[in-house]
Design an enzyme around this catalytic site. Structure first.
Site, PDB file in Angstrom:
ATOM      1  N   THR B 146      39.644 -63.399  -5.983  1.00 20.28           N
ATOM      2  CA  THR B 146      39.809 -62.211  -6.817  1.00 20.28           C
ATOM      3  C   THR B 146      38.996 -61.061  -6.271  1.00 20.28           C
ATOM      4  O   THR B 146      37.814 -61.211  -5.972  1.00 20.28           O
ATOM      5  CB  THR B 146      39.417 -62.433  -8.298  1.00 20.28           C
ATOM      6  N   ASP B 148      38.101 -58.797  -8.024  1.00 20.69           N
ATOM      7  CA  ASP B 148      37.211 -58.398  -9.124  1.00 20.69           C
ATOM      8  C   ASP B 148      35.823 -59.038  -9.038  1.00 20.69           C
ATOM      9  O   ASP B 148      34.903 -58.581  -9.703  1.00 20.69           O
ATOM     10  CB  ASP B 148      37.845 -58.769 -10.471  1.00 20.69           C
ATOM     11  N   GLU B 251      38.431 -48.561 -13.187  1.00 21.59           N
ATOM     12  CA  GLU B 251      39.573 -48.205 -14.047  1.00 21.59           C
ATOM     13  C   GLU B 251      39.334 -48.515 -15.523  1.00 21.59           C
ATOM     14  O   GLU B 251      39.880 -47.859 -16.393  1.00 21.59           O
ATOM     15  CB  GLU B 251      40.839 -48.927 -13.571  1.00 21.59           C
ATOM     16  N   ARG B 305      43.460 -53.385  -2.583  1.00 18.09           N
ATOM     17  CA  ARG B 305      43.376 -54.850  -2.464  1.00 18.09           C
ATOM     18  C   ARG B 305      44.254 -55.376  -1.335  1.00 18.09           C
ATOM     19  O   ARG B 305      44.161 -56.547  -0.963  1.00 18.09           O
ATOM     20  CB  ARG B 305      43.728 -55.514  -3.793  1.00 18.09           C
TER      21      ARG B 305
END
Lengths: 424, 424
Positions: B146, B148, B251, B305
């Protein structure tokens, strides 16, 4: 031609690019070869700094810094959007010209080079004419620069090859991402690129297409009026065929009435143009609303014109060549010209050289993508465009790395002593 | 441990990254070394394709394609956001599990690997538990993935190093551009990056700072509630000092009431989260409105990404290692674990290895940036974060080029013959 002995002043103007510093390196390195050029000065923030007598001495910069300009984005001297506007503000423009020539005389500037787009070539043209009118011997050569690729008479503009190389690679990567997530529901991604009036950048992203099925599936150019129904039909057709659709849109896309889809008319830039920001978001709302297809947007903004880490080596070399050619032309006694890029040979083996075009032919003329370089439905460029664009993105600029990130050159900016009183 | 002989099934899930295919290459190449693994199958579009018995035979792919996965972004097998949701849809989930185990049995799947983030580790965990409950001998190992970086227990997540390398370089380049245009009027650029709940990517862009004056000047993370007055004061202070200000915003930035600045609450994704798009635009309007400072926005979106052309070699190697380690663990008889990345040594000479963590410890636990890794005012990460992040972006993945653009690998996708009737 009598040898003209004196100092050189170079400036950078307008929106930066990945290779405007490469042109600066070309000017400086070529100038170093000619003894008639005594001092090499840089004007900070273009005309604006010159008016304020904010000059730096480039002979005080390291040779490695000059060479490093070839892999450094943005404008190392600083840039400006200041315009000497004889039409709208004739009194202020006349005053500016007086001041500029005071600065030139005070520092014995005999060679003047200015890298920029349309407005900047106009500035150079006016300075050239003023020099003649005033009987001040100075050679003025414009150096082309604009990611927009909209200067006439030149094959292409330094900055353009790099911006489309980066944008096309981004389209490939985003397309790989979106297609790998694509399911029967379908999805859409809209990538907004720069280009207020001309669709050169938008069209250039079509280099990402290696087959008919590849992205971008639709390119929307400011030159071709947007028709919502035709567009939605094309998006639907694409999603039905591939389960996903990649749209590239130029920021200045207009409808048939000439209204920009993404314009926020309350915001104006220094030239009085509306600031654009939302073409992709506007389209996304249309697609989600009318087709109910999941849509995401990407807005590359300044990142695209500064993307040195994936700049085109061909573009960079042409930029250097333009800077060098400007100096050589001036040494040969030329003034009032812009350097242009000339292509010979065909697609497989293109050779690049430079030529000269009178500044009067350039200023404020915009060069658009020919309609004959687009497919009939206007949704993609055709093979004529592809043949034109392909050679511009060949090769990669090698940027030195430090700790996994680019290492750019930076001027020390040793100021030239001011000789005049402050600008009124 | 008795040797388990049978076939392998690997899938990819959730949002793609620049290195999820590198993990896939690791799984495939390691599996090829072990005779007890007979066939190597890939599930198309993750669990969704497995439910539909859409499998491909990876032994029919070229060796060069497998190796090429290490420089190919997105998910080569396709991915999905499908969730086997026992909580909200228990009947459908039970039916899905029955179907999955029918597929596993029909194709003698004894090794199951699933690369993904939180939700995907949860899926792997449920499959592992179901296999035990059903007495179906199968080894299930999760592979972390990920951008993230929010999985717990692992040093970092494959995909994260690449996304921050690209975003930090973009910040450097945009900062060079904006600063070179900066005049006394001042200007601001807001760069929006991904990260719905965790600010790892936002914080990672601070790697672009090589000195106190460098961009990003402000990083706004979803973990720290947005305070407009404090923010505007900081922007003003920065513009006063440097004539420009670069803000990076995640975001999912929220105000003190927990409301997302950029959320459009009418749009929901498959997991019922609101789709976010406009944090940068929302901030831009605040700055222009309250400070009257020219502000532009960049929204990298999917481009960040998928940015293989500037991916981190360290990240890619760790991703490969995670795939390899997953297979080795399964061969050794382990099941119900996620591979984790383990760091040893200090900043100057970090060594990487892998470990295992029970899937039950991972699923649906989110790992946030510690508050102690941020400066007191919350506007930048501090040195603790920088020491953590620096080693993750070392080195560049070499992507082969064709005609000036990246050349990615692509599976031929030879289908495995279906043995079951279509999914009800």
């Amino acid at each position: 031609m009598a040898e003209l002995v004196g100092n050189l002043l170079v400036g950078q103007s307008g929106g930066p690019t990945a290779v405007i510093n490469a042109s600066l390196a070309g000017v400086i390195q070529e100038a170093g070869k000619h003894e008639c050029i005594e001092e090499i000065y840089g004007g900070l923030n273009g005309i604006l700094g010159m008016l304020n007598e904010d000059l730096i001495d480039i002979n005080d910069e390291k040779r490695s810094t000059i060479e490093g300009l070839k892999h450094t984005p943005a404008a190392a001297l600083g840039t400006c959007r200041y315009k000497v506007d004889f039409k709208k503000k004739p009194e202020k423009a006349a005053k500016d010209m007086d001041r500029l020539f005071e600065v030139f005389a005070a520092h014995n500037i005999r060679y003047f080079f200015y890298a920029g787009g349309n407005d900047s070539q106009d500035t150079s043209h006016k300075i050239h004419e003023e020099a003649i009118k005033r009987g001040y011997e100075m050679r003025v050569i414009g150096v082309p620069k604009t990611i927009d690729n909209d200067l006439p008479h030149t094959d292409s503009c330094p900055g353009y090859g790099s911006v489309i190389k980066y944008c096309a690679a981004t389209v490939m990567e985003v397309a790989a991402d979106v297609s790998s997530m694509a399911t029967e529901e379908g999805s859409c991604c809209i990538i907004e690129v720069m280009g207020r009036a001309a669709g050169w950048i938008t069209a250039g992203t079509a280099l990402a297409r290696r087959s008919e099925a590849d992205a971008p599936h639709i390119t929307l150019m400011p030159e071709i009026p947007f028709e919502e129904d035709k567009f939605l039909a094309k998006v639907k057709e694409t999603v039905d065929a591939h389960h996903y659709c990649i749209v590239v849109v130029g920021e200045g896309l207009k409808n048939a009435a000439g209204e920009e889809l993404g314009a926020d008319k309350t915001r104006l830039d220094a030239f009085g143009h509306p600031v654009l920001s939302g073409a992709a978001d506007a389209l996304g709302e249309i697609i989600q609303g009318k087709l109910d297809t999941k849509t995401r947007t990407v807005k590359l903004g300044y990142a695209q014109r500064a993307a040195e880490h994936f700049a085109s080596l061909t573009d960079s070399k042409n930029a250097v060549a333009c800077g060098e050619a400007a100096v050589r032309a001036a040494i040969e006694g030329k003034s009032g010209y812009m350097v242009k890029i000339v292509r010979s040979g065909n697609n497989g083996s293109v050779q690049w050289s430079t030529g000269l075009q009178p500044l009067g032919d350039i200023a404020n003329v915009e060069h658009f993508v020919p309609r004959t370089w687009m497919t009939e439905d206007g949704f993609l460029p055709n093979e004529k465009f592809m043949e034109y664009a392909r050679p511009l993105i060949e090769g990669e600029v090698k940027v030195p790395m430090e700790g996994g990130l680019p290492k750019f050159a930076q001027f020390e900016k040793v100021r030239v002593e001011k000789k005049l009183s402050a600008r009124a």
